[in-house]
Each structure stands twice: as structure tokens, then as C-alpha cells.
Design a protein around this motif. Structure first.
Motif, mmCIF file in Angstrom:
data_model
loop_
_atom_site.group_PDB
_atom_site.id
_atom_site.type_symbol
_atom_site.label_atom_id
_atom_site.label_comp_id
_atom_site.label_asym_id
_atom_site.label_seq_id
_atom_site.Cartn_x
_atom_site.Cartn_y
_atom_site.Cartn_z
ATOM 1 N N LEU A 1 0.825 -1.231 0.158
ATOM 2 C CA LEU A 1 -0.184 0.160 0.014
ATOM 3 C C LEU A 1 0.823 1.345 0.205
ATOM 4 N N VAL A 2 2.073 1.037 0.487
ATOM 5 C CA VAL A 2 2.921 2.187 0.438
ATOM 6 C C VAL A 2 3.941 2.322 -0.730
ATOM 7 N N THR A 3 4.189 1.175 -1.419
ATOM 8 C CA THR A 3 5.061 1.148 -2.451
ATOM 9 C C THR A 3 4.798 2.157 -3.575
ATOM 10 N N PRO A 4 3.677 2.486 -4.052
ATOM 11 C CA PRO A 4 3.636 3.701 -4.920
ATOM 12 C C PRO A 4 4.263 4.872 -4.459
ATOM 13 N N ARG A 5 4.377 5.213 -3.319
ATOM 14 C CA ARG A 5 5.066 6.534 -2.732
ATOM 15 C C ARG A 5 6.631 6.344 -3.142
ATOM 16 N N LEU A 6 7.110 5.276 -3.019
ATOM 17 C CA LEU A 6 8.539 4.714 -3.190
ATOM 18 C C LEU A 6 8.819 4.912 -4.667
ATOM 19 N N THR B 1 7.637 11.149 -10.733
ATOM 20 C CA THR B 1 7.355 12.577 -10.218
ATOM 21 C C THR B 1 6.474 12.421 -8.996
ATOM 22 N N ARG B 2 6.490 13.359 -8.077
ATOM 23 C CA ARG B 2 5.570 13.499 -6.907
ATOM 24 C C ARG B 2 4.115 13.780 -7.481
ATOM 25 N N ARG B 3 4.063 14.264 -8.455
ATOM 26 C CA ARG B 3 2.472 14.640 -8.916
ATOM 27 C C ARG B 3 1.961 13.238 -9.413
ATOM 28 N N GLU B 4 2.809 12.291 -9.811
ATOM 29 C CA GLU B 4 2.364 10.945 -10.107
ATOM 30 C C GLU B 4 1.843 10.399 -9.163
ATOM 31 N N ASP B 5 2.188 10.431 -7.955
ATOM 32 C CA ASP B 5 1.889 9.459 -6.645
ATOM 33 C C ASP B 5 0.563 10.374 -6.022
ATOM 34 N N GLY B 6 0.819 11.658 -6.169
ATOM 35 C CA GLY B 6 -0.274 12.354 -5.292
ATOM 36 C C GLY B 6 -1.618 12.553 -6.149
ATOM 37 N N GLY B 7 -1.436 12.422 -7.574
ATOM 38 C CA GLY B 7 -2.784 12.600 -8.318
ATOM 39 C C GLY B 7 -3.512 11.227 -8.281
ATOM 40 N N HIS B 8 -3.013 10.313 -8.452
ATOM 41 C CA HIS B 8 -3.695 8.958 -8.395
ATOM 42 C C HIS B 8 -3.084 7.693 -7.905
ATOM 43 N N GLY B 9 -2.695 8.089 -6.525
ATOM 44 C CA GLY B 9 -2.007 6.930 -5.717
ATOM 45 C C GLY B 9 -2.849 5.996 -5.174
ATOM 46 N N VAL B 10 -2.330 5.442 -4.118
ATOM 47 C CA VAL B 10 -3.387 4.413 -3.431
ATOM 48 C C VAL B 10 -4.607 4.759 -2.690
ATOM 49 N N VAL B 11 -4.333 5.714 -2.144
ATOM 50 C CA VAL B 11 -5.329 6.589 -1.291
ATOM 51 C C VAL B 11 -6.598 7.143 -2.022
ATOM 52 N N ALA B 12 -6.061 7.524 -3.309
ATOM 53 C CA ALA B 12 -7.011 8.077 -4.364
ATOM 54 C C ALA B 12 -7.766 7.038 -4.831
ATOM 55 N N GLY B 13 -7.055 5.871 -5.182
ATOM 56 C CA GLY B 13 -7.682 4.635 -5.815
ATOM 57 C C GLY B 13 -8.509 4.152 -4.863
ATOM 58 N N LEU B 14 -8.477 4.019 -3.596
ATOM 59 C CA LEU B 14 -9.211 3.535 -2.577
ATOM 60 C C LEU B 14 -10.611 4.058 -2.479
ATOM 61 N N ARG B 15 -10.437 5.301 -2.871
ATOM 62 C CA ARG B 15 -11.670 6.150 -2.825
ATOM 63 C C ARG B 15 -12.395 6.273 -4.082
ATOM 64 N N PHE C 1 9.273 -8.523 -1.260
ATOM 65 C CA PHE C 1 8.078 -8.992 -2.342
ATOM 66 C C PHE C 1 7.232 -7.942 -2.647
ATOM 67 N N ALA C 2 6.589 -7.409 -1.561
ATOM 68 C CA ALA C 2 5.630 -6.128 -2.229
ATOM 69 C C ALA C 2 6.156 -5.177 -3.041
ATOM 70 N N ILE C 3 7.355 -4.766 -2.658
ATOM 71 C CA ILE C 3 7.924 -3.903 -3.743
ATOM 72 C C ILE C 3 8.055 -4.265 -4.932
ATOM 73 N N ALA C 4 8.604 -5.503 -4.912
ATOM 74 C CA ALA C 4 8.939 -6.276 -6.385
ATOM 75 C C ALA C 4 7.753 -6.510 -7.305
ATOM 76 N N ILE C 5 6.700 -6.695 -6.626
ATOM 77 C CA ILE C 5 5.341 -7.258 -7.184
ATOM 78 C C ILE C 5 4.786 -5.951 -7.870
ATOM 79 N N VAL C 6 4.902 -4.913 -6.898
ATOM 80 C CA VAL C 6 4.026 -3.849 -7.414
ATOM 81 C C VAL C 6 4.767 -2.957 -8.305
ATOM 82 N N ALA C 7 6.161 -2.531 -7.915
ATOM 83 C CA ALA C 7 6.856 -1.924 -9.136
ATOM 84 C C ALA C 7 6.833 -2.884 -10.473
ATOM 85 N N GLY C 8 7.325 -4.034 -10.257
ATOM 86 C CA GLY C 8 7.503 -4.854 -11.498
ATOM 87 C C GLY C 8 6.070 -4.913 -12.095
#
Length: 384
Positions: free
Chosen positions: A66-71, A193-207, A115-122
Motif C-alpha cells: 500500500l505504500v510502495t507507490p510512494r517509493l 514525479t511527486r505529482r504522479e503519486d499524489g494525483g492517483h496514488g493508493v489513497v485516491a484509488g481506494l476512494r 516481495f511487495a515492492i518487487a511485485i508492485v513496481a514490477g
């Protein structure tokens, strides 16, 4: 005359072939020691440590997903994937030198994060490498590439530990995972970019209901699989061992094949049309498995459940990728994988609480019934 085949964009590129290397590496890195680590902990005299190691691994995986998109937004896909592979593989070597329960749990936590980072980023990288109009077929191919190593590595780890000891398994896990790092530089660059995560990250996706509805449907199906994987061997313990083993293999094999066909059908007719058949097949399969005293019902039900689950694996992921703009791939990957892990965990936990009161057969039947409300979610999702 130009054929449809000639009009299709090329599916397998050099970059996707390189991505297959990291997919295989992360699959081996996760599944080869998955059942070995609990055995290792139990051998040291700690039954609780065996369960705690698996729980720590799964909880760390979900939390990190859930936090990997920020990374990814900070360091990009390639660096995130490399970090994930290192955290998944390198700590495993520590177990060759220490059997302390605290060390085992700590290693499990770090491996879960990796594993979480690898599967989300991958997964996000993979979505970028597949042509949009062949995404269903491409993700099905990726599922096969990752599914076969996991299918083989899980029993191979247990067999190797029994014949050669634990250390070779831990060393092989480390080597196989870290070797996959050689493929990462060949993947395309991505300017995060930071905009990428903030614009449509996990929190926004869960909403966003257009993402959470397919994820919910998939999580419900994953819960059914979690029940079967966890309790079918126990439910059929009075029958020949090959029945449970054959059913679990049949379920996984059917899911892999169904993902492929679902990808091809979804690309032609739309993945949304596969949701209802996927849920119905999953429910029918679970209902058949409830006849635990009938081997034919168990084996047949496992095949049907696998077919439904495989169709939902592909269709829900394709739908979710199609519903986000460019840059939202990491959030989709995180939410979908978290739905998978949480669904399986919830199914296993819920069934564990129910079995003591009603027994295995009734619990499997309840799991089949619980799948049906997902049809209402599908119906709502298909409204214009």
C-alpha cells in the motif's frame, strides 16, 4: 489483404523478455522458502515461531504494497524493483547462519517488504510494456511466466530441505533472486514525479469505486482460494494424500490456463463480460469441493474453481489498468495485489473460526454462498 494478426502490435518485446527474468526471480525468491521457513522454525523447537513467521511475512507484504507507490514516485520503477529484489533475496541468506526465532521473524518481515515492492513496481512496469489493446493477453502471458516457477518452487523447496537440508534452499533463494537484478537495467527508464503519486496514488484509488469494485470481486474470489489452500488437505486427511495434492495442483493449473483464455477473450469482447462467469464458476467449484468425501467432486470442483478464479485474476486487473490514466499503474498494482493477499488471509482466518463449529464440508459450502453477493457488485459496476 491485411489480416487482423498483422494489425496487432507486437506483444513480446526485448524489454518484456527482460521483465520475465525478474518475474521468475521474484517468484522463486518468494515461493522456494515459503513452506521451508515454517519447517525451519519448527525444527528449532518453536511451533508458534513457525506460524508467526508466515503471519509476519504476509502482514509485511500487504502493508508494504500500500505504500510502495510512494517509493516508486520518488525513485522510479527500476530502482524500486531493484530494492525489492534485494530485500526479498539477500536476508534469506541470514537464515543459513542463525535459527533464532527472532531472526526468522525479522527476516520474514524484510522479505515480505521486498516481495511487495518487487511485485508492485514490477507489475506497474509490466503494464507499461504491454500494448493497451493486447493487455489481457499480455497479462495472461505474464501470469503463466510467474505461475509456473511458483507452482514448481513451492514443493521443490520442501523436497530440497528434506533431502539436502535448509541451508541449500536459503542459498539458492538468495542467488536466484539477486541474479534477477542483472535484468533490471535493461528495462525502460521512467521519470517518476511527486505529482504522479499524489494525483492517483493508493489513497485516491481506494476512494475510487471504479477501482475498488473489481478489487472487491477479486478479493472475494481470493478468499475462497484461501479457504481451499489452507484447509483442503485437512478436510481430506482420511483419504489418499494424492487427492488433496492433485486438487491443489489442478486448481492452480486451471487458473493459469483460464488466465490465458480470459486474456484473449477479454481483449476481443471486453474484460467486464468475464466477471459474472468468473464469480459463478468460482461458486460452483467451491460448492463441489464441499463434498469432501467424494474425490471426483473435490478434483472437479478444484478445476472449476481454478477456471473461475483465473478468469477473475485477468479480468479485474485489466479493468483496473484501463480505468486509470498514465502513471496510475503502480496504484492499481498495489491495490490489486493487496486485495489478493488480504482476500486469501481473510478466507483462511474466517474458515478457521467456522470449522470448529460446523465442520469442513459446511465451511466450504458457506464459502461458496459468500461468493454470490459479488454478483451484485459486478452488476453495479456494469451500470453506465
Amino acid at each position: 489483404m491485411t489480416t487482423d494478426l498483422q494489425l496487432k502490435p507486437r506483444l513480446v518485446s526485448r524489454a518484456l523478455l527482460l521483465r520475465f527474468v525478474s518475474i521468475v526471480g521474484s517468484s522463486i525468491g518468494f515461493y522456494l522458502p515459503l513452506s521451508v521457513v515454517p519447517l525451519f522454525a519448527k525444527q528449532t523447537g518453536s511451533d508458534s515461531g513457525a506460524g508467526l513467521a508466515t503471519v509476519a511475512l504476509l502482514l509485511a507484504t500487504v502493508a508494504a504494497e500500500l505504500v510502495t507507490p510512494r517509493l516508486i514516485a520518488r525513485v522510479g520503477y527500476r530502482w524500486a524493483l531493484a530494492v525489492g529484489l534485494v530485500l526479498l533475496g539477500a536476508p534469506t541468506a541470514v537464515l543459513a547462519f542463525s535459527s533464532d526465532v527472532r531472526v526468522i521473524v525479522a527476516v520474514s518481515v524484510v522479505r515480505g517488504i521486498g516481495f511487495a515492492i518487487a511485485i508492485v513496481a514490477g507489475g506497474a512496469v509490466t503494464a507499461l510494456l504491454i500494448p493497451a489493446d493486447r493487455r489481457g493477453e499480455g497479462l495472461a502471458l505474464v501470469g503463466i511466466v510467474g505461475g509456473i516457477p511458483s507452482l514448481l518452487a513451492l514443493p521443490a523447496g520442501v523436497w530440497a530441505a528434506a533431502h539436502w537440508g535448509f541451508t541449500p534452499v536459503f542459498v539458492a533463494t538468495t542467488v536466484a533472486t539477486l541474479l534477477a537484478l542483472l535484468s533490471v537495467p535493461g528495462l525502460p527508464r521512467h521519470a517518476a514525479t511527486r505529482r504522479e503519486d499524489g494525483g492517483h496514488g493508493v489513497v485516491a484509488g481506494l476512494r475510487n469505486a471504479v477501482l475498488t469494485r473489481p478489487a472487491t470481486v477479486f478479493a472475494v474470489a481470493a478468499a475462497a482460494v484461501g479457504v481451499v489452500v489452507t484447509f483442503l488437505p485437512l478436510a481430506t486427511s482420511d483419504q489418499p494424500a494424492w487427492i488433496a495434492a492433485g486438487a491443489l495442483l489442478a486448481q492452480q493449473a486451471a487458473a493459469t490456463v483460464a488466465r490465458w483464455f480470459a486474456g484473449r477473450v477479454g481483449d476481443r469482447h471486453g474484460p467486464g463480460r468475464l466477471l459474472v462467469p468468473g464469480v459463478v464458476l468460482s461458486a460452483i467449484g467451491m460448492a463441489a469441493i464441499a463434498y469432501t468425501a467424494t474425490p471426483a467432486a473435490v478434483l472437479g470442483g478444484a478445476v472449476v474453481l481454478g477456471a473461475g478464479f483465473g478468469a477473475l485474476q485477468n479480468a479485474t486487473l485489466v479493468l483496473m489498468y484501463a480505468r486509470v490514466p498514465a502513471g496510475g499503474e503502480s496504484a492499481v498494482s498495489a491495490i490489486w495485489n493487496a486485495a489478493y493477499d488480504l482476500g486469501m488471509a481473510a478466507g483462511a482466518l474466517g474458515a478457521g473460526l467456522l470449522i470448529g463449529s460446523v465442520g469442513y464440508a459446511a465451511t466450504f459450502a458457506v464459502a461458496a454462498v459468500v461468493l454470490l453477493p459479488a454478483l451484485a457488485v459486478v452488476r453495479r459496476d456494469c451500470r453506465p
